[in-house]
Design a protein around this motif. Structure first.
Motif, PDB file in Angstrom:
ATOM      1  N   TYR A 628       0.820  -1.206   0.000  1.00 42.87           N
ATOM      2  CA  TYR A 628       0.000   0.000   0.000  1.00 42.87           C
ATOM      3  C   TYR A 628       0.856   1.259   0.000  1.00 42.87           C
ATOM      4  O   TYR A 628       0.565   2.225  -0.725  1.00 42.87           O
ATOM      5  N   PHE A 629       1.900   1.277   0.797  1.00 41.97           N
ATOM      6  CA  PHE A 629       2.737   2.476   0.861  1.00 41.97           C
ATOM      7  C   PHE A 629       3.414   2.738  -0.477  1.00 41.97           C
ATOM      8  O   PHE A 629       3.532   3.883  -0.916  1.00 41.97           O
ATOM      9  N   ALA A 630       3.838   1.671  -1.155  1.00 42.46           N
ATOM     10  CA  ALA A 630       4.467   1.820  -2.466  1.00 42.46           C
ATOM     11  C   ALA A 630       3.472   2.255  -3.528  1.00 42.46           C
ATOM     12  O   ALA A 630       3.808   2.999  -4.459  1.00 42.46           O
ATOM     13  N   ASP A 631       2.232   1.804  -3.402  1.00 46.18           N
ATOM     14  CA  ASP A 631       1.174   2.128  -4.355  1.00 46.18           C
ATOM     15  C   ASP A 631      -0.148   2.061  -3.619  1.00 46.18           C
ATOM     16  O   ASP A 631      -0.717   0.980  -3.440  1.00 46.18           O
ATOM     17  N   PRO A 632      -0.681   3.205  -3.152  1.00 50.31           N
ATOM     18  CA  PRO A 632      -1.918   3.192  -2.351  1.00 50.31           C
ATOM     19  C   PRO A 632      -3.137   2.632  -3.076  1.00 50.31           C
ATOM     20  O   PRO A 632      -4.166   2.395  -2.425  1.00 50.31           O
ATOM     21  N   THR A 633      -3.046   2.417  -4.402  1.00 49.91           N
ATOM     22  CA  THR A 633      -4.155   1.760  -5.092  1.00 49.91           C
ATOM     23  C   THR A 633      -3.974   0.248  -5.130  1.00 49.91           C
ATOM     24  O   THR A 633      -4.880  -0.459  -5.594  1.00 49.91           O
ATOM     25  N   CYS A 634      -2.824  -0.243  -4.651  1.00 51.88           N
ATOM     26  CA  CYS A 634      -2.539  -1.686  -4.650  1.00 51.88           C
ATOM     27  C   CYS A 634      -2.863  -2.304  -6.014  1.00 51.88           C
ATOM     28  O   CYS A 634      -3.663  -3.243  -6.132  1.00 51.88           O
ATOM     29  N   GLY A 635      -2.250  -1.715  -7.032  1.00 48.45           N
ATOM     30  CA  GLY A 635      -2.442  -2.238  -8.379  1.00 48.45           C
ATOM     31  C   GLY A 635      -3.780  -1.886  -8.995  1.00 48.45           C
ATOM     32  O   GLY A 635      -4.280  -2.631  -9.845  1.00 48.45           O
ATOM     33  N   GLY A 636      -4.363  -0.739  -8.596  1.00 45.58           N
ATOM     34  CA  GLY A 636      -5.637  -0.313  -9.165  1.00 45.58           C
ATOM     35  C   GLY A 636      -6.841  -1.021  -8.602  1.00 45.58           C
ATOM     36  O   GLY A 636      -7.907  -1.033  -9.232  1.00 45.58           O
ATOM     37  N   THR A 637      -6.724  -1.589  -7.391  1.00 44.32           N
ATOM     38  CA  THR A 637      -7.834  -2.336  -6.786  1.00 44.32           C
ATOM     39  C   THR A 637      -8.546  -1.571  -5.678  1.00 44.32           C
ATOM     40  O   THR A 637      -9.581  -2.025  -5.197  1.00 44.32           O
ATOM     41  N   ARG A 638      -7.985  -0.430  -5.255  1.00 43.91           N
ATOM     42  CA  ARG A 638      -8.567   0.331  -4.155  1.00 43.91           C
ATOM     43  C   ARG A 638      -8.107   1.782  -4.290  1.00 43.91           C
ATOM     44  O   ARG A 638      -7.480   2.164  -5.291  1.00 43.91           O
ATOM     45  N   GLY A 639      -8.391   2.613  -3.301  1.00 48.45           N
ATOM     46  CA  GLY A 639      -7.843   3.950  -3.200  1.00 48.45           C
ATOM     47  C   GLY A 639      -7.165   4.101  -1.861  1.00 48.45           C
ATOM     48  O   GLY A 639      -7.193   3.190  -1.022  1.00 48.45           O
ATOM     49  N   ALA A 640      -6.579   5.240  -1.630  1.00 47.82           N
ATOM     50  CA  ALA A 640      -5.864   5.439  -0.376  1.00 47.82           C
ATOM     51  C   ALA A 640      -6.773   5.301   0.836  1.00 47.82           C
ATOM     52  O   ALA A 640      -6.357   4.806   1.882  1.00 47.82           O
ATOM     53  N   LEU A 641      -8.053   5.698   0.687  1.00 47.38           N
ATOM     54  CA  LEU A 641      -8.919   5.791   1.863  1.00 47.38           C
ATOM     55  C   LEU A 641      -9.959   4.689   1.988  1.00 47.38           C
ATOM     56  O   LEU A 641     -10.710   4.672   2.954  1.00 47.38           O
ATOM     57  N   SER A 642     -10.047   3.764   1.033  1.00 42.69           N
ATOM     58  CA  SER A 642     -10.991   2.662   1.218  1.00 42.69           C
ATOM     59  C   SER A 642     -10.773   1.582   0.166  1.00 42.69           C
ATOM     60  O   SER A 642     -10.038   1.780  -0.818  1.00 42.69           O
ATOM     61  N   ASN A 643     -11.457   0.448   0.404  1.00 41.65           N
ATOM     62  CA  ASN A 643     -11.356  -0.693  -0.523  1.00 41.65           C
ATOM     63  C   ASN A 643     -12.696  -1.387  -0.735  1.00 41.65           C
ATOM     64  O   ASN A 643     -12.733  -2.564  -1.080  1.00 41.65           O
ATOM     65  N   TRP A 644     -13.825  -0.656  -0.548  1.00 41.97           N
ATOM     66  CA  TRP A 644     -15.122  -1.308  -0.771  1.00 41.97           C
ATOM     67  C   TRP A 644     -15.301  -1.658  -2.246  1.00 41.97           C
ATOM     68  O   TRP A 644     -14.709  -1.049  -3.131  1.00 41.97           O
ATOM     69  N   ALA A 645     -16.129  -2.651  -2.468  1.00 45.34           N
ATOM     70  CA  ALA A 645     -16.500  -3.052  -3.825  1.00 45.34           C
ATOM     71  C   ALA A 645     -17.977  -3.421  -3.825  1.00 45.34           C
ATOM     72  O   ALA A 645     -18.627  -3.483  -2.777  1.00 45.34           O
ATOM     73  N   THR A 646     -18.507  -3.657  -5.005  1.00 39.70           N
ATOM     74  CA  THR A 646     -19.847  -4.214  -5.144  1.00 39.70           C
ATOM     75  C   THR A 646     -19.760  -5.446  -6.022  1.00 39.70           C
ATOM     76  O   THR A 646     -18.836  -5.592  -6.821  1.00 39.70           O
ATOM     77  N   HIS A 647     -20.726  -6.345  -5.862  1.00 34.25           N
ATOM     78  CA  HIS A 647     -20.753  -7.563  -6.675  1.00 34.25           C
ATOM     79  C   HIS A 647     -22.145  -7.734  -7.255  1.00 34.25           C
ATOM     80  O   HIS A 647     -23.149  -7.669  -6.539  1.00 34.25           O
ATOM     81  N   ILE A 648     -22.193  -7.930  -8.574  1.00 36.38           N
ATOM     82  CA  ILE A 648     -23.449  -8.093  -9.309  1.00 36.38           C
ATOM     83  C   ILE A 648     -23.601  -9.550  -9.709  1.00 36.38           C
ATOM     84  O   ILE A 648     -22.659 -10.149 -10.235  1.00 36.38           O
ATOM     85  N   SER A 649     -24.767 -10.133  -9.460  1.00 38.66           N
ATOM     86  CA  SER A 649     -24.987 -11.552  -9.735  1.00 38.66           C
ATOM     87  C   SER A 649     -26.345 -11.773 -10.378  1.00 38.66           C
ATOM     88  O   SER A 649     -27.333 -11.123 -10.011  1.00 38.66           O
ATOM     89  N   GLN A 650     -26.384 -12.712 -11.288  1.00 41.50           N
ATOM     90  CA  GLN A 650     -27.635 -13.205 -11.852  1.00 41.50           C
ATOM     91  C   GLN A 650     -27.997 -14.492 -11.130  1.00 41.50           C
ATOM     92  O   GLN A 650     -27.199 -15.442 -11.097  1.00 41.50           O
TER      93      GLN A 650
END
Length: 653
Positions: A628-650
């Motif tokens: 995280y310190f090297a890249d606060p997006t951890c490879g484009g998976t989050r931002g510095a201040l959070s890591n929430w996501a959503t999941h869409i399912s059929q």
């Protein structure tokens, strides 16, 4: 562009407990009619422009450590503060002052639906990285997502705080080259914040909610918009609902936008509801806030509901749920101005007002045609009590809704008190230990002692969290309501007691809306797992799916669901996507000033064809502090201040 996954669902390996009360039980036999309720005033809705389904791409550089990273306008919410509602609640998605946590209802195992629901195409939806870096990074950091989802005509529309995307049923993102469109751009406003040109802030948009109406083959997307004083960060004493209506059954095409003022202080054609603001230490007349908007429909109308508070943070007062009834055909026609009926619940019902009076959406084009058209609503009551518990819910109805298409609408309202099994305002939900690099960054005084300011953008090393990284679990307000197969379906968050252990669980209800008879009800809970923010979607044949977040002692926040029917209720809990790590968001850290750990504030479920499309908040990444310190997006998976996501399912029930 994210690829969809055809996955095999995971059946939860926990002790699932479901309590189901049959329709013949004593609670179901005593629904009480509370009489009529009609106090409509007429307002005027005006066309505001057209929506933009394209925008700037995401930021090309990682932006961290900015002093204006969080918009104070929506930070200090306390909607579900799990028994901590206060008179100084700020922001949006508020609860009632004085709301308290209740004692859980003990539940025990009983019969369950045998239908499991078949998991089909599913994918990660919009996430915090999409939100924060949309529109070239001219966004605030925002949580929770507030899940808006609607599906129809072969499209799935997802809107969250504060971005939107449209997918095909294979999970391919169709807007803006696969990049999320920020809601400020979609609704035709300046960027939420201009981080380059210094031209100031655009209005604050929050609480997206959408439906697809098969009767007119259109999508409707509504948000609450808080106006600014010019381009300053200061919130003005005006707010409104922005209603976007697709101009065809293709949501990637053009949309028309209407503006509905909701400050209810006597300006802009609104009634004066007597809300307050504080000036020089004195309580004076002020604007109201049209909080937590949601949308439903019947054959003739579109129905928007809000919870009304004083707009200014810290100013007291709850002024009841507001209901806005609008001719659906008029919206679809693109008329330049449209009359609407505004109904105030203040003074109605056994509690003196309705709270989160959620309008029903219909399965397909199957509406209730009784009494010249009827729209139903459900609300809960526990937040009004000193104990934080209740043993009834309210069924609201508007009849003669076909009159919305006339020059002189004449709606009639009724309220029914429906006894149910006791439910309660739940406590916080839990998650297991995991990576919390944002917390590590703030607390670091030795390895990278400036991480708190250069990455997290906060001047303290105090990284204390709420209740050991707990998540919010709502305040027992009613969640998504469906009208399908002649029945009314709804669910809410509740405290449950399983094997003498109190956890956050779910209470669900299937009602006969004509009689107020409870067809089936139940509560879901587990002694080592929490279930939060339920959303029910139902096909016209009466087969449904209820989606929610699953988290607990052994499970990171995950996207889960269960089948549901009107015979025996809910089936076994299944997981569409197992959480990949711990939630690591800024509202979890006390020093950021949110007042509670923001999770939710609602999920969504939408029928299309023979399937239900569902979306819930989860976590779909994890990384350690060094990464995280090297890249606060951890490879484009989050931002510095959070890591929430959503999941869409059929899910096919």
């Amino acid at each position: 562009m994210r690829k969809a996954a055809l996955g095999v669902c995971v059946v939860v390996a926990v002790a699932l407990v479901v309590a189901t009360a049959a329709a013949t039980g004593p609670k179901a036999a005593t629904a009480k009619n509370l009489g009529t309720w009609t106090n409509a005033v007429q307002g005027q809705l005006f066309k505001a422009g057209t929506a933009s389904v394209s925008g700037a791409g995401p930021a090309s550089t990682v932006q961290t450590g900015l002093p204006n990273e969080i918009d104070s306008a929506t930070l200090g919410d306390a909607d579900a503060s799990n028994g901590g509602g206060g008179d100084d609640d700020a922001g949006t998605s508020r609860t009632l002052p004085g709301a308290v946590r209740g004692n859980g209802h003990a539940i025990s195992a009983t019969a369950r639906s045998k239908a499991n629901g078949e998991l089909g195409t599913n994918w990660q939806g919009l996430n915090f990285h999409d939100q924060r870096f949309a529109n070239n990074g001219n966004q605030f950091s925002v949580e929770p997502p507030d899940q808006g989802l609607c599906a129809g005509n072969g499209f799935v529309v997802e809107a969250v705080n504060d971005v939107v995307q449209v997918y095909d049923t294979g999970g391919n993102a169709l807007l803006n080259g696969g990049n999320a469109v920020d809601l400020n751009t979609f609704y035709g406003y300046p960027a939420a914040i201009d981080r380059v040109g210094g031209t100031g802030d655009g209005p604050e948009i929050t609480d997206p909610s959408c439906i697809y109406d098969a009767g007119v083959n259109r999508f409707f997307l509504v948000v609450l918009t808080l106006d600014r004083v010019g381009t300053t960060a200061t919130i003005a004493q005006t707010d409104h609902l922005d209603i976007a209506v697709s101009n065809s059954g293709d949501p990637t095409g053009s949309w028309t936008i209407y503006k509905l003022p909701v400050q209810d202080d006597g300006t802009d054609g609104t009634p004066d509801h007597g809300c307050f603001q504080i000036l020089s230490g004195h309580l004076v007349h002020g604007a109201c806030l049209g909080d937590y908007p949601h949308i439903g429909s019947d054959a003739s109308g579109i129905y928007l509901t809000t919870n009304e508070f004083s707009l200014q943070p810290g100013a007291p007062g709850f002024f009841g749920s507001q209901i806005y009834a609008i001719s659906k055909q008029a919206l679809v026609s693109g008329a330049s101005s449209i009359p609407f009926e505004h109904l105030d619940t203040l003074g109605a019902g056994p509690d003196g007002a309705g709270f989160t009076v959620w309008p029903a959406q219909s399965a397909g084009a199957h509406y209730d045609s009784d009494n010249n058209g009827t729209e139903f609503f459900l609300s809960s009551r526990a937040v009004f009590t000193d104990e934080g518990t209740s043993d009834s819910i309210l069924q609201w109805a508007l009849t003669n809704t076909a009159s919305l298409n006339s020059a002189t609408p004449d709606l009639a309202g009724t309220i029914r008190d429906v006894p149910v099994e006791e439910y309660a305002v739940p406590g916080l939900a839990r998650q297991p230990a995991g990576n919390h690099p944002l917390e590590d960054c703030i607390a670091d005084t030795t390895v990278h002692p400036t991480c708190n300011t250069t990455v997290a953008g906060i001047g303290t090393h105090n990284a204390a969290t709420f209740a050991n990284h707990s998540l919010n679990a709502n305040d027992s307000r009613m969640q998504q309501v469906m009208y399908a197969n002649g029945k009314l379906w709804g669910a809410l968050d509740t405290e449950v007691t399983v094997n003498d252990v109190d956890r956050a669980g779910i209470a669900y209800y299937v009602l006969n809306p004509n009689s107020g008879h409870v067809v089936v009800q139940g509560q879901l809970g587990s002694s080592d797992t929490d279930y939060t923010y339920p959303a029910i979607g139902v096909l016209q044949n009466g087969r449904g799916v209820m989606a929610f977040t699953l988290t607990g002692d052994h499970d990171f926040p995950s996207a889960a669901y269960t089948s549901i029917d009107a015979n025996v209720g809910a089936g076994p809990v299944q997981v569409a996507h197992e959480g990949d790590g711990a939630w690591d968001g800024f509202t979890q850290i006390v020093a950021f000033g949110a007042g509670r750990p923001r999770w939710g504030d609602y999920g969504a479920a939408a029928p299309m064809g023979n399937s239900i499309w569902v979306a819930s908040e989860d976590v779909e990444q994890t990384c350690d502090y060094a990464t995280y310190f090297a890249d606060p997006t951890c490879g484009g998976t989050r931002g510095a201040l959070s890591n929430w996501a959503t999941h869409i399912s059929q899910v096919t029930p």
